[in-house]
Scaffold this active site. Structure first.
Site, PDB file in Angstrom:
ATOM      1  N   ALA A  41       0.875  -1.170   0.000  1.00 40.99           N
ATOM      2  CA  ALA A  41       0.000   0.000   0.000  1.00 40.99           C
ATOM      3  C   ALA A  41       0.911   1.220   0.000  1.00 40.99           C
ATOM      4  O   ALA A  41       2.055   1.136   0.461  1.00 40.99           O
ATOM      5  CB  ALA A  41      -0.868  -0.021   1.244  1.00 40.99           C
ATOM      6  N   GLY A  84       0.647  -4.965   0.901  1.00 46.24           N
ATOM      7  CA  GLY A  84      -0.526  -4.996   0.026  1.00 46.24           C
ATOM      8  C   GLY A  84      -0.214  -5.588  -1.344  1.00 46.24           C
ATOM      9  O   GLY A  84      -1.116  -6.091  -2.026  1.00 46.24           O
ATOM     10  N   GLU A  94      -0.443  -9.214  -0.843  1.00 46.37           N
ATOM     11  CA  GLU A  94      -1.886  -9.491  -0.684  1.00 46.37           C
ATOM     12  C   GLU A  94      -2.598  -9.471  -2.038  1.00 46.37           C
ATOM     13  O   GLU A  94      -3.495 -10.282  -2.281  1.00 46.37           O
ATOM     14  CB  GLU A  94      -2.504  -8.468   0.265  1.00 46.37           C
ATOM     15  CG  GLU A  94      -1.996  -8.611   1.697  1.00 46.37           C
ATOM     16  CD  GLU A  94      -2.619  -7.582   2.622  1.00 46.37           C
ATOM     17  OE1 GLU A  94      -2.251  -6.389   2.514  1.00 46.37           O
ATOM     18  OE2 GLU A  94      -3.473  -7.950   3.443  1.00 46.37           O
ATOM     19  N   GLU A 119       4.293  -5.516   7.264  1.00 46.07           N
ATOM     20  CA  GLU A 119       3.456  -4.554   8.004  1.00 46.07           C
ATOM     21  C   GLU A 119       3.841  -4.440   9.468  1.00 46.07           C
ATOM     22  O   GLU A 119       3.773  -3.364  10.060  1.00 46.07           O
ATOM     23  CB  GLU A 119       1.974  -4.939   7.904  1.00 46.07           C
ATOM     24  CG  GLU A 119       1.337  -4.664   6.553  1.00 46.07           C
ATOM     25  CD  GLU A 119       1.467  -5.814   5.586  1.00 46.07           C
ATOM     26  OE1 GLU A 119       2.305  -6.719   5.805  1.00 46.07           O
ATOM     27  OE2 GLU A 119       0.722  -5.804   4.586  1.00 46.07           O
TER      28      GLU A 119
HETATM   29  N1  CAA Z   1       4.628   3.169  -0.503  1.00 52.41           N
HETATM   30  C1  CAA Z   1       5.054   4.335  -1.064  1.00 52.41           C
HETATM   31  N2  CAA Z   1       6.262   4.480  -1.665  1.00 52.41           N
HETATM   32  C2  CAA Z   1       7.077   3.404  -1.689  1.00 52.41           C
HETATM   33  C3  CAA Z   1       6.700   2.167  -1.127  1.00 52.41           C
HETATM   34  C4  CAA Z   1       5.406   2.067  -0.519  1.00 52.41           C
HETATM   35  N3  CAA Z   1       4.937   0.919   0.006  1.00 52.41           N
HETATM   36  N4  CAA Z   1       7.716   1.286  -1.312  1.00 52.41           N
HETATM   37  C5  CAA Z   1       8.697   1.955  -1.959  1.00 52.41           C
HETATM   38  N5  CAA Z   1       8.313   3.237  -2.186  1.00 52.41           N
HETATM   39  C6  CAA Z   1       9.068   4.304  -2.854  1.00 52.41           C
HETATM   40  C7  CAA Z   1      10.183   4.811  -1.951  1.00 52.41           C
HETATM   41  O1  CAA Z   1       9.672   5.754  -1.043  1.00 52.41           O
HETATM   42  C8  CAA Z   1      11.141   5.402  -2.975  1.00 52.41           C
HETATM   43  O2  CAA Z   1      10.630   6.661  -3.386  1.00 52.41           O
HETATM   44  P1  CAA Z   1      11.660   7.921  -3.553  1.00 52.41           P
HETATM   45  O3  CAA Z   1      12.603   7.480  -4.646  1.00 52.41           O
HETATM   46  O4  CAA Z   1      10.753   9.047  -3.932  1.00 52.41           O
HETATM   47  O5  CAA Z   1      12.351   8.075  -2.232  1.00 52.41           O
HETATM   48  C9  CAA Z   1      10.987   4.460  -4.178  1.00 52.41           C
HETATM   49  O6  CAA Z   1       9.744   3.766  -3.983  1.00 52.41           O
HETATM   50  C10 CAA Z   1      12.090   3.430  -4.262  1.00 52.41           C
HETATM   51  O7  CAA Z   1      12.159   2.753  -3.015  1.00 52.41           O
HETATM   52  P2  CAA Z   1      13.531   2.548  -2.209  1.00 52.41           P
HETATM   53  O8  CAA Z   1      14.456   3.681  -2.463  1.00 52.41           O
HETATM   54  O9  CAA Z   1      13.164   2.251  -0.789  1.00 52.41           O
HETATM   55  O10 CAA Z   1      14.097   1.256  -2.947  1.00 52.41           O
HETATM   56  P3  CAA Z   1      15.060   0.144  -2.325  1.00 52.41           P
HETATM   57  O11 CAA Z   1      15.494  -0.712  -3.465  1.00 52.41           O
HETATM   58  O12 CAA Z   1      16.109   0.745  -1.463  1.00 52.41           O
HETATM   59  O13 CAA Z   1      14.104  -0.735  -1.355  1.00 52.41           O
HETATM   60  C11 CAA Z   1      12.094  -1.917  -0.770  1.00 52.41           C
HETATM   61  C12 CAA Z   1      13.042  -1.468  -1.910  1.00 52.41           C
HETATM   62  C13 CAA Z   1      12.795  -2.960   0.099  1.00 52.41           C
HETATM   63  C14 CAA Z   1      10.876  -2.546  -1.439  1.00 52.41           C
HETATM   64  C15 CAA Z   1      11.693  -0.685   0.064  1.00 52.41           C
HETATM   65  O14 CAA Z   1      11.235   0.318  -0.812  1.00 52.41           O
HETATM   66  C16 CAA Z   1      10.613  -0.955   1.075  1.00 52.41           C
HETATM   67  O15 CAA Z   1      10.870  -1.569   2.098  1.00 52.41           O
HETATM   68  N6  CAA Z   1       9.369  -0.453   0.799  1.00 52.41           N
HETATM   69  C17 CAA Z   1       8.284  -0.536   1.728  1.00 52.41           C
HETATM   70  C18 CAA Z   1       7.692  -1.909   1.730  1.00 52.41           C
HETATM   71  C19 CAA Z   1       6.571  -1.991   2.738  1.00 52.41           C
HETATM   72  O16 CAA Z   1       6.728  -1.736   3.921  1.00 52.41           O
HETATM   73  N7  CAA Z   1       5.385  -2.388   2.239  1.00 52.41           N
HETATM   74  C20 CAA Z   1       4.225  -2.554   3.072  1.00 52.41           C
HETATM   75  C21 CAA Z   1       3.427  -1.299   3.074  1.00 52.41           C
HETATM   76  S1  CAA Z   1       2.169  -1.347   4.290  1.00 52.41           S
HETATM   77  C22 CAA Z   1       0.912  -2.191   3.581  1.00 52.41           C
HETATM   78  O17 CAA Z   1       0.968  -2.666   2.469  1.00 52.41           O
HETATM   79  C23 CAA Z   1      -0.261  -2.232   4.512  1.00 52.41           C
HETATM   80  C24 CAA Z   1      -1.467  -2.948   4.193  1.00 52.41           C
HETATM   81  O18 CAA Z   1      -1.552  -4.158   4.001  1.00 52.41           O
HETATM   82  C25 CAA Z   1      -2.688  -2.155   4.304  1.00 52.41           C
END
Ligand code: CAA
Length: 218
Positions: free
Chosen positions: A67, A112, A115, A135
């Site tokens: 998400a 998400g 999911e 999460e």
């Molecule tokens: N939401 C919004 N933006 C996201 C994102 C997310 N879930 N995941 C990555 N991005 C964005 C980053 O903010 C970054 O943007 P900027 O370049 O503007 O800073 C861009 O995508 C590239 O990401 P990274 O620089 O972090 O890339 P990386 O290769 O270093 O890492 C990753 C990749 C391991 C996937 C890392 O991005 C990460 O951990 N992302 C978050 C994953 C996460 O926590 N997902 C769960 C979200 S909560 C959810 O989904 C809840 C639910 O069920 C309701």
């Protein structure tokens, strides 16, 4: 079919949907959810001679990284509940879609995104695919049905471990656990999904739809 965050292609009875926010690793924001609702709730069912649907992610890095976290900071208890319900409703639409829906997982499928892949009827993992429910690292639980679908796919013990540790697993491990149906070389995810749908296209369509309904009644 015109959407802000989805690119679609309809060819030989196969609808391929690409979630197109590569700069945000295809994270599911409100607009993307609205596009998916329009597509699965309204547009795709009207396509003639549709045999199956493929969902994949734009770019070489991610299927869907979750998400969109940037939309979380302003949430209240009430709006968070609505956001979760919206995700459930749309992923249920996908799971209950009358034609086979396959996730072509070309990179990160997290939160998400995992999911979403699990709401699809099958998952093809590219060698670079990574699956996880991170999460818990954010003090959350999966909001769109992942706690239930992961248990159904990999069993309670392993699902519990993945959910409470936030461990990320690779494509081979996902295959070993039954989360991925196949592992293919990078870039061949959509082609493999098309191959499967082409086989399904030779079978009785009403029986396919009823099979989906029965399996979903599990
Ligand atoms: N939401 C919004 N933006 C996201 C994102 C997310 N879930 N995941 C990555 N991005 C964005 C980053 O903010 C970054 O943007 P900027 O370049 O503007 O800073 C861009 O995508 C590239 O990401 P990274 O620089 O972090 O890339 P990386 O290769 O270093 O890492 C990753 C990749 C391991 C996937 C890392 O991005 C990460 O951990 N992302 C978050 C994953 C996460 O926590 N997902 C769960 C979200 S909560 C959810 O989904 C809840 C639910 O069920 C309701």
């Amino acid at each position: 079919m015109n959407y802000k965050n989805l690119v679609t292609e309809f060819e030989n009875g196969i609808l391929t949907i690409t979630i197109n926010r590569p700069k945000a690793l295809n994270a599911l924001n409100a607009q993307t959810f609205s596009d998916l609702k329009q597509l699965f709730g309204e547009d795709a069912v009207k396509l003639e001679n549709l045999h199956g649907v493929i969902i994949t992610g734009a770019g070489s890095k991610a299927f869907v990284a979750g998400a969109d976290i940037s939309e979380f900071s302003s949430l209240t208890a009430e709006t968070a509940k609505e956001l979760s319900q919206r995700g459930h409703d749309i992923f249920n639409l996908i799971e209950r879609f009358p034609k086979v829906v396959i996730a072509a997982v070309n990179g990160f499928a997290l939160g998400g995104g995992c999911e979403l892949a699990m709401a699809c009827h099958m998952r093809i993992a590219g060698e670079k695919a990574r699956f996880g429910q991170p999460e818990i690292n954010l003090g959350l639980i999966p909001g769109y049905g992942g706690t239930q679908r992961l248990v159904q796919l990999v069993g309670k013990g392993k699902a519990m471990e993945l959910l409470v540790t936030a461990d990320m697993i690779n494509a081979d491990e996902a295959y070993r656990l039954g989360l991925a149906n196949h592992v293919v070389p990078i870039g061949e995810e959509v082609a493999k999904a098309k191959e499967i749908i082409s086989k399904i296209a030779t079978k009785a369509p009403i029986a396919i739809t009823n099979t989906i309904k029965c399996v979903n009644a599990y």
